[in-house]
Structures are given as structure tokens and as C-alpha cells.
Design an enzyme around this catalytic site. Sequence first.
Site, PDB file in Angstrom:
ATOM      1  N   ALA A  13       3.843  -3.751  -1.516  1.00 21.38           N
ATOM      2  CA  ALA A  13       4.481  -2.444  -1.296  1.00 21.38           C
ATOM      3  C   ALA A  13       4.411  -2.102   0.184  1.00 21.38           C
ATOM      4  N   TYR A  15       6.399  -2.676   4.299  1.00 18.76           N
ATOM      5  CA  TYR A  15       7.597  -2.236   5.019  1.00 18.76           C
ATOM      6  C   TYR A  15       8.875  -2.784   4.381  1.00 18.76           C
ATOM      7  N   VAL A  16       8.772  -3.916   3.679  1.00 15.94           N
ATOM      8  CA  VAL A  16       9.948  -4.466   3.013  1.00 15.94           C
ATOM      9  C   VAL A  16       9.966  -4.060   1.534  1.00 15.94           C
ATOM     10  N   PRO A  96       1.695 -13.757   7.676  1.00 19.25           N
ATOM     11  CA  PRO A  96       1.399 -13.789   9.117  1.00 19.25           C
ATOM     12  C   PRO A  96       1.168 -15.205   9.634  1.00 19.25           C
ATOM     13  N   GLU A 168      15.170 -10.900   3.438  1.00 20.08           N
ATOM     14  CA  GLU A 168      15.549  -9.532   3.783  1.00 20.08           C
ATOM     15  C   GLU A 168      15.880  -9.453   5.277  1.00 20.08           C
ATOM     16  N   PHE A 169      16.980  -8.775   5.597  1.00 21.83           N
ATOM     17  CA  PHE A 169      17.413  -8.674   6.995  1.00 21.83           C
ATOM     18  C   PHE A 169      17.293  -7.258   7.557  1.00 21.83           C
ATOM     19  N   LYS A 223      17.039 -17.355   7.368  1.00 26.05           N
ATOM     20  CA  LYS A 223      16.265 -16.154   7.739  1.00 26.05           C
ATOM     21  C   LYS A 223      15.503 -16.394   9.045  1.00 26.05           C
ATOM     22  N   ASN A 227      16.333 -14.451  12.880  1.00 25.24           N
ATOM     23  CA  ASN A 227      15.364 -13.781  13.753  1.00 25.24           C
ATOM     24  C   ASN A 227      15.227 -14.504  15.089  1.00 25.24           C
ATOM     25  N   CYS A 279       7.655  -9.556  13.087  1.00 26.32           N
ATOM     26  CA  CYS A 279       8.327 -10.786  12.639  1.00 26.32           C
ATOM     27  C   CYS A 279       8.881 -11.719  13.706  1.00 26.32           C
ATOM     28  N   PHE A 341       6.600  -0.140  18.207  1.00 20.53           N
ATOM     29  CA  PHE A 341       7.330  -1.266  18.814  1.00 20.53           C
ATOM     30  C   PHE A 341       8.806  -0.967  19.020  1.00 20.53           C
ATOM     31  N   ARG A 349       2.938  -3.162  15.109  1.00 24.86           N
ATOM     32  CA  ARG A 349       2.602  -4.589  15.118  1.00 24.86           C
ATOM     33  C   ARG A 349       3.343  -5.301  16.250  1.00 24.86           C
TER      34      ARG A 349
HETATM   35  P1  NAD Z   1       3.321  -5.587   4.899  1.00 25.32           P
HETATM   36  O1  NAD Z   1       2.074  -6.137   5.448  1.00 25.32           O
HETATM   37  O2  NAD Z   1       3.790  -4.232   5.324  1.00 25.32           O
HETATM   38  O3  NAD Z   1       3.229  -5.536   3.288  1.00 25.32           O
HETATM   39  C1  NAD Z   1       2.757  -6.586   2.507  1.00 25.32           C
HETATM   40  C2  NAD Z   1       1.945  -5.991   1.351  1.00 25.32           C
HETATM   41  O4  NAD Z   1       1.631  -7.032   0.423  1.00 25.32           O
HETATM   42  C3  NAD Z   1       0.610  -5.380   1.757  1.00 25.32           C
HETATM   43  O5  NAD Z   1       0.582  -4.016   1.395  1.00 25.32           O
HETATM   44  C4  NAD Z   1      -0.442  -6.198   0.987  1.00 25.32           C
HETATM   45  O6  NAD Z   1      -1.540  -5.422   0.538  1.00 25.32           O
HETATM   46  C5  NAD Z   1       0.369  -6.716  -0.175  1.00 25.32           C
HETATM   47  N1  NAD Z   1      -0.174  -7.919  -0.819  1.00 25.32           N
HETATM   48  C6  NAD Z   1      -0.514  -9.104  -0.235  1.00 25.32           C
HETATM   49  N2  NAD Z   1      -0.913  -9.979  -1.171  1.00 25.32           N
HETATM   50  C7  NAD Z   1      -0.831  -9.355  -2.372  1.00 25.32           C
HETATM   51  C8  NAD Z   1      -1.094  -9.746  -3.712  1.00 25.32           C
HETATM   52  N3  NAD Z   1      -1.487 -10.980  -4.026  1.00 25.32           N
HETATM   53  N4  NAD Z   1      -0.922  -8.846  -4.693  1.00 25.32           N
HETATM   54  C9  NAD Z   1      -0.487  -7.597  -4.406  1.00 25.32           C
HETATM   55  N5  NAD Z   1      -0.202  -7.159  -3.157  1.00 25.32           N
HETATM   56  C10 NAD Z   1      -0.368  -8.040  -2.155  1.00 25.32           C
HETATM   57  O7  NAD Z   1       4.448  -6.669   5.180  1.00 25.32           O
HETATM   58  P2  NAD Z   1       6.026  -6.424   5.372  1.00 25.32           P
HETATM   59  O8  NAD Z   1       6.309  -5.954   6.758  1.00 25.32           O
HETATM   60  O9  NAD Z   1       6.536  -5.648   4.216  1.00 25.32           O
HETATM   61  O10 NAD Z   1       6.561  -7.932   5.303  1.00 25.32           O
HETATM   62  C11 NAD Z   1       6.560  -8.647   4.082  1.00 25.32           C
HETATM   63  C12 NAD Z   1       7.380  -9.910   4.269  1.00 25.32           C
HETATM   64  O11 NAD Z   1       8.745  -9.553   4.571  1.00 25.32           O
HETATM   65  C13 NAD Z   1       6.933 -10.818   5.421  1.00 25.32           C
HETATM   66  O12 NAD Z   1       7.132 -12.151   5.039  1.00 25.32           O
HETATM   67  C14 NAD Z   1       7.880 -10.461   6.553  1.00 25.32           C
HETATM   68  O13 NAD Z   1       8.074 -11.539   7.437  1.00 25.32           O
HETATM   69  C15 NAD Z   1       9.168 -10.172   5.802  1.00 25.32           C
HETATM   70  N6  NAD Z   1      10.087  -9.237   6.473  1.00 25.32           N
HETATM   71  C16 NAD Z   1       9.602  -8.130   7.096  1.00 25.32           C
HETATM   72  C17 NAD Z   1      10.507  -7.220   7.666  1.00 25.32           C
HETATM   73  C18 NAD Z   1      10.015  -5.972   8.359  1.00 25.32           C
HETATM   74  O14 NAD Z   1      10.834  -5.277   8.943  1.00 25.32           O
HETATM   75  N7  NAD Z   1       8.743  -5.639   8.314  1.00 25.32           N
HETATM   76  C19 NAD Z   1      11.883  -7.441   7.587  1.00 25.32           C
HETATM   77  C20 NAD Z   1      12.335  -8.590   6.928  1.00 25.32           C
HETATM   78  C21 NAD Z   1      11.431  -9.475   6.366  1.00 25.32           C
HETATM   79  C1  UGA Z   2      14.065  -7.540  13.111  1.00 22.29           C
HETATM   80  C2  UGA Z   2      15.505  -7.964  12.771  1.00 22.29           C
HETATM   81  O1  UGA Z   2      16.407  -7.155  13.528  1.00 22.29           O
HETATM   82  C3  UGA Z   2      15.776  -7.783  11.286  1.00 22.29           C
HETATM   83  O2  UGA Z   2      17.082  -8.257  10.957  1.00 22.29           O
HETATM   84  C4  UGA Z   2      14.738  -8.580  10.480  1.00 22.29           C
HETATM   85  O3  UGA Z   2      14.920  -8.382   9.098  1.00 22.29           O
HETATM   86  C5  UGA Z   2      13.342  -8.133  10.879  1.00 22.29           C
HETATM   87  O4  UGA Z   2      13.168  -8.300  12.315  1.00 22.29           O
HETATM   88  C6  UGA Z   2      12.248  -8.956  10.244  1.00 22.29           C
HETATM   89  O5  UGA Z   2      12.490 -10.049   9.787  1.00 22.29           O
HETATM   90  O6  UGA Z   2      11.156  -8.430  10.293  1.00 22.29           O
HETATM   91  P1  UGA Z   2      12.802  -5.249  13.497  1.00 22.29           P
HETATM   92  O7  UGA Z   2      11.716  -6.114  14.023  1.00 22.29           O
HETATM   93  O8  UGA Z   2      12.464  -4.216  12.497  1.00 22.29           O
HETATM   94  O9  UGA Z   2      13.946  -6.163  12.829  1.00 22.29           O
HETATM   95  O10 UGA Z   2      13.496  -4.486  14.705  1.00 22.29           O
HETATM   96  P2  UGA Z   2      14.607  -4.867  15.795  1.00 22.29           P
HETATM   97  O11 UGA Z   2      15.557  -3.749  15.891  1.00 22.29           O
HETATM   98  O12 UGA Z   2      15.164  -6.195  15.591  1.00 22.29           O
HETATM   99  O13 UGA Z   2      13.749  -4.863  17.129  1.00 22.29           O
HETATM  100  C7  UGA Z   2      12.776  -5.863  17.406  1.00 22.29           C
HETATM  101  C8  UGA Z   2      12.253  -5.672  18.811  1.00 22.29           C
HETATM  102  O14 UGA Z   2      13.265  -5.997  19.770  1.00 22.29           O
HETATM  103  C9  UGA Z   2      11.831  -4.240  19.129  1.00 22.29           C
HETATM  104  O15 UGA Z   2      10.672  -4.247  19.913  1.00 22.29           O
HETATM  105  C10 UGA Z   2      13.011  -3.687  19.904  1.00 22.29           C
HETATM  106  O16 UGA Z   2      12.674  -2.637  20.764  1.00 22.29           O
HETATM  107  C11 UGA Z   2      13.438  -4.923  20.679  1.00 22.29           C
HETATM  108  N1  UGA Z   2      14.865  -4.877  21.102  1.00 22.29           N
HETATM  109  C12 UGA Z   2      15.854  -4.858  20.176  1.00 22.29           C
HETATM  110  C13 UGA Z   2      15.163  -4.893  22.450  1.00 22.29           C
HETATM  111  O17 UGA Z   2      14.264  -4.922  23.325  1.00 22.29           O
HETATM  112  N2  UGA Z   2      16.481  -4.878  22.834  1.00 22.29           N
HETATM  113  C14 UGA Z   2      17.491  -4.867  21.933  1.00 22.29           C
HETATM  114  O18 UGA Z   2      18.672  -4.865  22.358  1.00 22.29           O
HETATM  115  C15 UGA Z   2      17.172  -4.853  20.564  1.00 22.29           C
END
Ligand code: NAD
Ligand code: UGA
Length: 475
Positions: A13, A15-16, A96, A168-169, A223, A227, A279, A341, A349
Site C-alpha cells: 500500500a 506510492y503505487v 530497492p 506502472e508509469f 518499464k 525510466n 526509481c 524530490f 527518496r
Molecule cells: P513503497 O515503498 O512506497 O511501498 C511498498 C509497500 O510494500 C510498503 O508499504 C511495504 O510495507 C509493503 N510490503 C513489502 N513487502 C510486503 C509484503 N510481503 N506483504 C505486504 N506488504 C509488503 O514503494 P512504491 O513507491 O509504491 O513502489 C513499489 C514498486 O512500484 C517498486 O517496484 C517501484 O519501482 C515501482 N514504481 C514506483 C513508482 C513511484 O512513483 N513510486 C512508479 C512506478 C513504479
Molecule cells: C518517474 C517517471 O516519470 C514515471 O513514468 C515512472 O512511473 C516513475 O518514475 C517510477 O517508475 O517510479 P517520478 O519519479 O514520480 O516518475 O517523477 P518525474 O516527474 O519523472 O521526476 C523525476 C525527477 O526528475 C524529479 O527529481 C524531477 O524534478 C526531475 N525532472 C523531471 C527534472 O529535473 N527535469 C524534468 O524536465 C523532469
Amino acid sequence: MKISIKNICCIGAGYVGGPTMSVIAEKCPHIRVNVLDRNQERIDLWNSNDLSKLPIFEPGLDKILEKCRGKNLFFSSEIEENISVADMIFISVNTPTKKKGYGAGKASDLKWVEVCARQVAKFSSGHTIVIEKSTLPVRTAEVIKTILCDKNINHGNQKTFDVLSNPEFLSEGSAIHDLTFPDRVLIGGENDLAIEYLSEIYQNWVPKEKILKTNIWSSELAKLTANAFLAQRISSINSIGALCEATGADVREVARAIGTDTRIGSKFLDSGPGFGGSCFKKDILNLVYLSNYFGLPEVANFWESVVKLNKWHQHRLSELIVKKLFGTISGKKICILGFAFKANTNDTRESAAINICKDLLEEGAFLSIHDPKVDAKQIANDLGIKPIRKDNLSNSSENFEYEGNWLFYDEIVKAVENSDAVLVLTEWDIYSEINWKLISKKMRNPAWVFDARSIVKQKKVIDSGLNFWRIGDGS
Ligand code: NAD
Ligand code: UGA
């Protein structure tokens, strides 16, 4: 035989998982969506009556929760029970970079994904479609499938599984918009029927032509590639920004000039303090690891340079500040505006602010830090500073103070008091509206404003008698 998907669960539960499942619940009122996490504190915050206390800040998320929570959207730490009744399970846990062992510093740590696969194998019933939502190295689906189908783990009982990749994007800060109007939804898999089930869920709000179907390995690799390409653009523009500063060019003008070429496009060309977020770095390092693993060191080196340039760029900014302030910042006060960030998120992060603040503290500066959504506890944690408890009675944030040469401020006017420089690191709207006439009176002369996000009104700063520097501006 076609089944109907009535019960979905998502493990993780974060950020995604949180926003993604909230949007699915909103768009599919006929489906029950259970979002699971083993972190009870996080679940309690998701269930909080006060919607300002949700564990993540995303514009628009509170409205969806208000509408769906308790109706068809539930947050729970009861993982086993919810897995057992789910027709479809999303795995959205953290992946991570490995800290130790083989591949440390580059490969993804898949231990949480493996735990999930074991939990699903053990507690699921009947046929279950398991979906990789986390970002994973290519061929992870194979590992998941092996665990799911291991009779010693799943205890038989007619259990069957399909594994799909559905990366997820979304971007943080615009997650609800990105999920509601995605450029595309990507589904990779082997079984057409399983792909169709997932596609039907998205078709409740995403036009069919935007749902791309590929083989599972292409989906996993796409994916990481997306990124890597996005991060590469930022390192590219930041490298050109440094050249602009050295030559008299202006990176905003260069970006506009190249961005109007439709082959290049105008997005993601904002020079800044270097990319952060959980990421980009991790996913590129994962790509680097995979390339080396498959015997392609040239490919690995190409992508690794994107991360190296980003790190260099952040230290370059710290060094530049020291140089502008007469070569020393020891005992000087620098006001940091923004620690997240990027704007519109409370996520820190890999924020550029972490490395830059550490550099400035190392040089002996005193930092006053402001951010509208990040609190002192998070900043201390990111800077590696331990909290000191004022008394033993309470765990509330007011009962802690922190060691070190820094303080957190809720108000910008207080943070700038007696400072030698202001450094804008996050592009929060409030920082573009600052009254520099007022602020300049509170600073110690000769005072500087360093704008690493190009959001400050240059003329207003200069008219207030302050020195001004902005990223990529050699003019
Ligand atoms: P996050 O750390 O915010 O959330 C992950 C959650 O999973 C944590 O709350 C943790 O407690 C829980 N968890 C871990 N193991 C578990 C288990 N066995 N049972 C139940 N809960 C468990 O991470 P996030 O930012 O949501 O990212 C998740 C994935 O999505 C990563 O692989 C990341 O690369 C990818 N992703 C992230 C983003 C983003 O914007 N943050 C965007 C696209 C993809
Ligand atoms: C990024 C991707 O944009 C998403 O498509 C992807 O799903 C996600 O990573 C992921 O896999 O986690 P995010 O990290 O949330 O999303 O934010 P972005 O808007 O991409 O920004 C990333 C970093 O680049 C930030 O620090 C932002 O300030 C910086 N940035 C972005 C710049 O310095 N210049 C730009 O023109 C755009």
C-alpha cells in the site's frame, strides 16, 4: 470458461499500490478492491478519518478515498484472508537496489517480491491471476511462476496461476491524473484470456487502443527502458546546462530550440538540481546490472553514465554555491527551500536536496530548511541525523529535536532570517510567489538567491538588491 473478476487485492500500500487501487476502485464500483500491507502503521494512516493524514500526499487522492473507502476500497493488514478470496492479485511492493551480496549497488533486491509469491502460493485458492505491478528485472515472472507452482509451497489443492506483467508509469505528484488518463497501459503475458481479464478492468475507463499487449519479457524490459530514457533526458539537459553556464548560453532557450523539433519533443527538458525519486537511479542501475549479466558491458557503461552525470551535477551545484560565497560557507547560514524530490509530493527518496544539504553541512554551513509537505523527522532521517527525545513521556513529533547545524521551519520568512543565501531546490508554487523585497530585508548582505528550478522571478530578486544565480544561465 470465463470467470468474472469480483475481488482484487494488491500487496503493498505504497506510492503505487495506494493510488493505483484507489483509481481502479473508483472506476470499477462492481469490484471489491483490498489493498494490503504488512506495515500496520501505514494501513492505519490509510484508514484515518482525517484525510490530511494519509501516508502519501497526491492531489485528488483524498477525494477518491472519501468516495470509495469502506464501499469497495479497503485497506488492511490481514494479508492471508484477503489473498484467499482474491481472483486477481497485484504485487506492488518495494524493489530497492541490493545493499549487499551479489549485485550489491546495482541489482534489484527481490526479497519482498519473493515473500509475496510465497504468500500467494500458500494462501490463494482456485485460479488466481498474479500481476507484477512493481518494477522488476527481466524474467522475474519466471521466478514468481516457479514459486507459485511449487507443490511444497502451494500445498496443491487444484491451485492454478497466470502471471502477467503490468508495469506502472505514473509520476508522483500527478499520480491520479496519470492513472485516470494514461498514455498507455502495458500488459505482458502468455495467456490471452488472462490478459483479456486485466484489459477488461482497464477498459472501464481507458480506451481500448491505449492498452498495449506484449510478451512478458518485453513488458518487464519496457518499464526499465522508459525510466532510463526519461532519466537520460534529464542528464542530457543538465550536462548542456553546465555548458551554457560556461559559454554564455541559456539552457531554457536551448531547450526551447531543440524541443520544438517534433522528433525530440518539449517534455522532460527542464534543467534542475538533478533527478531524484525512488526509481530512476535504481531502475537504471538494474539495467546496468542486467546488461553486464548478459555480457554487454558497453551497454552497461552507456546507461551508467546517466547516473554518474546526475551525481556529478548535484555536487557541482554545492561547489558553485561555496565559490559564489567567497570560497567559504563555514558559519554561514543557507536557507533551503524545498526538500521533496519534486513538487506536489511528500516523497524525499533520492531527492537532490539530500546530497546538496550533506555537502553544505560538510562545508560548515548552517542550514534552515523549509518544505510545505516534508517534516523535520523525515529530513533528519534523510540526512542521517538521530532524533533526541526531550522527555520520555510522548512520541509526538514536538517531543523530538535533532542534532547538527540545521533547523526546520514552517514559514519561509522565518527560515530566511539572517541567511547569506537562499537555495531553491523544489519547484513548489509558493516559491515562485515569494516577496523578495520583504525577504531581502531579512537576509545578511551581500546575499544570494540560487534558483536550481528556474521558478523564481529574476527581475524581482535583482530589483530587491540581491545577487541572483539560476541553473544553466550563462547570460
Ligand atoms: P513503497 O515503498 O512506497 O511501498 C511498498 C509497500 O510494500 C510498503 O508499504 C511495504 O510495507 C509493503 N510490503 C513489502 N513487502 C510486503 C509484503 N510481503 N506483504 C505486504 N506488504 C509488503 O514503494 P512504491 O513507491 O509504491 O513502489 C513499489 C514498486 O512500484 C517498486 O517496484 C517501484 O519501482 C515501482 N514504481 C514506483 C513508482 C513511484 O512513483 N513510486 C512508479 C512506478 C513504479
Ligand atoms: C518517474 C517517471 O516519470 C514515471 O513514468 C515512472 O512511473 C516513475 O518514475 C517510477 O517508475 O517510479 P517520478 O519519479 O514520480 O516518475 O517523477 P518525474 O516527474 O519523472 O521526476 C523525476 C525527477 O526528475 C524529479 O527529481 C524531477 O524534478 C526531475 N525532472 C523531471 C527534472 O529535473 N527535469 C524534468 O524536465 C523532469
